[in-house]
Each structure stands twice: as structure tokens, then as C-alpha cells.
Design a protein around this motif. Structure first.
Motif, PDB file in Angstrom:
ATOM      1  N   TYR A   1     -11.499   1.304  -5.965  1.00 28.80           N
ATOM      2  CA  TYR A   1     -10.423   1.333  -4.982  1.00 28.80           C
ATOM      3  C   TYR A   1     -10.260   2.706  -4.348  1.00 28.80           C
ATOM      4  O   TYR A   1     -10.041   2.814  -3.133  1.00 28.80           O
TER       5      TYR A   1
ATOM      6  N   GLU B   1     -12.512  -6.771  -7.756  1.00 26.96           N
ATOM      7  CA  GLU B   1     -11.090  -6.944  -7.472  1.00 26.96           C
ATOM      8  C   GLU B   1     -10.552  -5.813  -6.603  1.00 26.96           C
ATOM      9  O   GLU B   1      -9.624  -6.013  -5.797  1.00 26.96           O
ATOM     10  N   ASP B   2     -11.150  -4.629  -6.707  1.00 25.87           N
ATOM     11  CA  ASP B   2     -10.741  -3.515  -5.852  1.00 25.87           C
ATOM     12  C   ASP B   2     -11.162  -3.752  -4.402  1.00 25.87           C
ATOM     13  O   ASP B   2     -10.433  -3.417  -3.467  1.00 25.87           O
TER      14      ASP B   2
ATOM     15  N   ARG C   1      -8.806  -6.346  -2.944  1.00 24.58           N
ATOM     16  CA  ARG C   1      -7.520  -5.706  -2.655  1.00 24.58           C
ATOM     17  C   ARG C   1      -7.614  -4.848  -1.399  1.00 24.58           C
ATOM     18  O   ARG C   1      -6.725  -4.892  -0.537  1.00 24.58           O
TER      19      ARG C   1
ATOM     20  N   GLU D   1      -5.432  -5.519   1.932  1.00 28.45           N
ATOM     21  CA  GLU D   1      -4.455  -4.509   2.329  1.00 28.45           C
ATOM     22  C   GLU D   1      -4.822  -3.808   3.629  1.00 28.45           C
ATOM     23  O   GLU D   1      -4.048  -3.003   4.136  1.00 28.45           O
TER      24      GLU D   1
END
Length: 322
Positions: A223, A247-248, A251, A255
Motif C-alpha cells: 500500500y 488486498e493493498d 484498496r 480509494e
């Protein structure tokens, strides 16, 4: 002589069979699916050579059961699912097939760049509302810029990364690369500029992941790296899913830290089908097919079988990984 082919992807094995039978006319060829535990006990442990798909797990516990095996030849570039270190302690050579699909992977990267760069499938909404011409363009889909005005960052400047660079340079793109194992001088031979990690992340409009999956590259892109990228940047991954913290990435796209991604590889392969990445808007997922063309498919099968024959004959093909 017993050859054991473990695979459930190819529809036929005519290429492999012809090569194996040409060298060993009396050889036996047996086949198993990826779940091969029962076959291991029934006949696989007696195999002289294994030819397996890269998806197949061949851990230490399986290698310990092999009684006659002298070599494991893999269909593909990856070998992270085979305990190659333990195989060597038993005198078993392991090969992959290096570079057979470099051009195909590079073509896929270019397709990803064009997909988001020209936004060919982004106009359906506007057309449904009977908008035509410039009115059909939705600013929410991002700016449309000439491909040649974009900067491409290549992570991993090996054979595939270099092929990607040559194609991108042909489109007029500025190409930068990050690879701690390749010198700036070598990159310059391909018209590519070496970059530091953070600088490359900040500058790139497109990022092509072409690194190999090792312990040090697992979770390489996370991330905090997506936070460094342009909000208009896109990531393309044809290497291995676990190089990116999945998952990063999801996200970051959700976002708006980055604009989107095209991935041919994901963390869990083959997937269950309910993974979060499949429902993330602006992440295009393809089923690990970036390597496929008629040419690469034939070469892959031919070289895997030829590697097995070479190793059985006491040779050491250039594809040996252990």
C-alpha cells in the motif's frame, strides 16, 4: 522407462508424446490430474521423469517418495511450487522453460496499456444515452492521452522486461526500469533509464511487473508504494500474483490511489472464484493466459519434453534451475 505427466490444462499431448517416443520408443507415458496423490502411490513413485504444469505442487514430501526419478521438467517459467533445493539433494534436476513467451507477455502488456490508454470499452454508458463524438467521453474515466506521452516503469529487467521495453520504445514511450541485479549500462543498451524505486513509482503512468517470485520479492509492492504513484497510474502484472499485496492493490484502486490495474496473475491460483479482486471495478483480471499464442504453446510443450529427454540422457539443458 516411465514418463509421468501431471497436468489438467492441455487438451492433448501429441507434441510431447512424439518427442518422448522418438528417443525412447518403448517408454511408457502415464498421466495424472493436479490432485495426483493416489497416482503417486499407484505408479508415480516409479517414474524416471516427471513433466508437470507449473501449478502442480511437488513438495519435499512427494520428492522423498520418488524412487527412480532423475528429472522434473516443468511446463512454464515458474518453479516456485517445486522444492528445487531438496530435489537437488536427491540428484533430481529441475527445469523450467525460459523465455518461450517473452514476446507474448510483452504483447499483453501493450494490450493493457492500450486498454486503459485508449479506453475502448469505456464508452458504452455514453452510447446507451445516445451521446456521440466527444460527448460520449466520460471525464470520470480519466484523461485520454497519446500513448507516446506516457512513462512506463518496468520492474524486473530480465528477458521479458527487455522485450516489454523494446515494444514500448517502439510506441515512443519513455521507459524507466528498476532491477537491483541489472546495471544502468545494460539498461541503457535498450534505451532504458535506470530508476530508484521511489522515483520510479512517482514518475510512472504505467507500471509493468516482470520480476521473478522469490522470498525477497513476495509482497514487494504494497500500500505504501501505491500511495507514491500517480492517481492516474495503472499497474500491469504478468509475473506472479504474490509479488503484489493483493488486498493493498484492491484498496488502492477503490480509494483512487491509482486508476486501475490489469492482472493476469493473482495470489490464489487457481482461484475459488469468490476472491475480492473479481469484484473490484477498474481491475481487469484474465485467467493466467498472457503467455498463450500458437507459437508459444508449441514451443513450451516441445522444450519441456526435450528438457526431460536431455536430462535423462545425462545432459544439462540451459533451463536447469537447481
Amino acid at each position: 522407462m516411465l514418463f509421468w505427466i501431471i497436468d489438467e490444462e492441455w487438451p492433448d499431448y501429441e507434441v510431447e508424446t512424439a518427442i518422448l517416443k522418438d528417443r525412447y520408443p518403448d517408454c511408457e507415458i502415464r498421466f495424472s490430474k493436479n490432485d495426483y496423490a493416489a497416482d503417486l502411490e499407484a505408479f508415480g513413485r516409479k517414474a524416471d521423469a516427471i513433466i508437470a504444469q507449473v501449478y502442480v505442487f511437488i513438495p519435499k514430501e512427494v520428492i522423498e517418495r520418488l524412487e527412480n526419478c532423475k528429472c522434473i521438467a516443468l511446463f512454464g517459467g515458474g518453479f516456485d511450487r517445486v522444492d528445487v533445493t531438496f530435489a537437488r539433494t536427491k540428484g533430481i534436476s529441475v527445469t523450467n522453460v525460459q523465455g518461450y513467451c517473452a514476446e507474448d507477455l510483452a504483447d499483453y502488456v501493450m494490450a493493457g496499456i492500450y486498454h486503459f490508454g485508449k479506453k475502448l470499452d469505456f464508452y458504452a454508458e455514453g452510447m446507451a444515452q445516445k451521446r456521440w463524438g466527444a460527448q460520449a467521453v466520460n471525464p470520470q474515466n480519466g484523461d485520454i492521452r497519446r500513448i507516446s506521452t506516457n512513462i512506463l516503469l518496468i520492474i524486473g529487467f530480465g528477458r521479458i522486461g527487455r522485450e516489454v521495453a523494446q515494444k514500448a520504445k517502439g510506441l515512443g514511450m519513455e521507459v524507466i526500469a528498476y532491477d537491483p541485479y541489472v546495471s544502468a549500462e545494460k539498461m541503457a543498451e535498450f534505451g532504458v533509464t535506470e530508476t530508484a524505486w521511489d522515483e520510479g513509482m512517482e514518475k510512472a503512468d504505467f507500471i509493468s511487473v516482470n520480476a521473478k517470485l522469490y522470498e525477497e520479492t513476495e509482497g514487494l509492492i504494497k500500500y505504501e508504494d501505491f500511495e507514491k504513484m500517480k492517481s492516474s497510474a495503472y499497474l500491469i502484472n504478468t509475473a506472479r500474483g504474490k509479488i503484489i499485496v493483493e488486498e493493498d492493490m484492491i484498496r488502492a484502486v477503490n480509494e483512487g490511489q491509482i486508476a486501475g490495474a490489469v492482472v493476469d496473475v493473482i495470489s490464489n491460483e487457481p482461484p475459488a472464484g469468490n476472491e475480492a479482486i473479481f469484484s473490484c471495478k477498474n481491475i481487469v483480471v484474465t485467467p493466467h493466459v498472457s503467455y498463450i499464442s500458437e507459437e508459444s504453446y508449441t514451443e513450451l510443450k516441445r522444450r519441456a519434453a526435450t528438457n526431460a529427454v536431455c536430462m535423462l540422457d545425462g545432459g544439462s539443458p540451459g533451463d536447469v534451475v537447481n
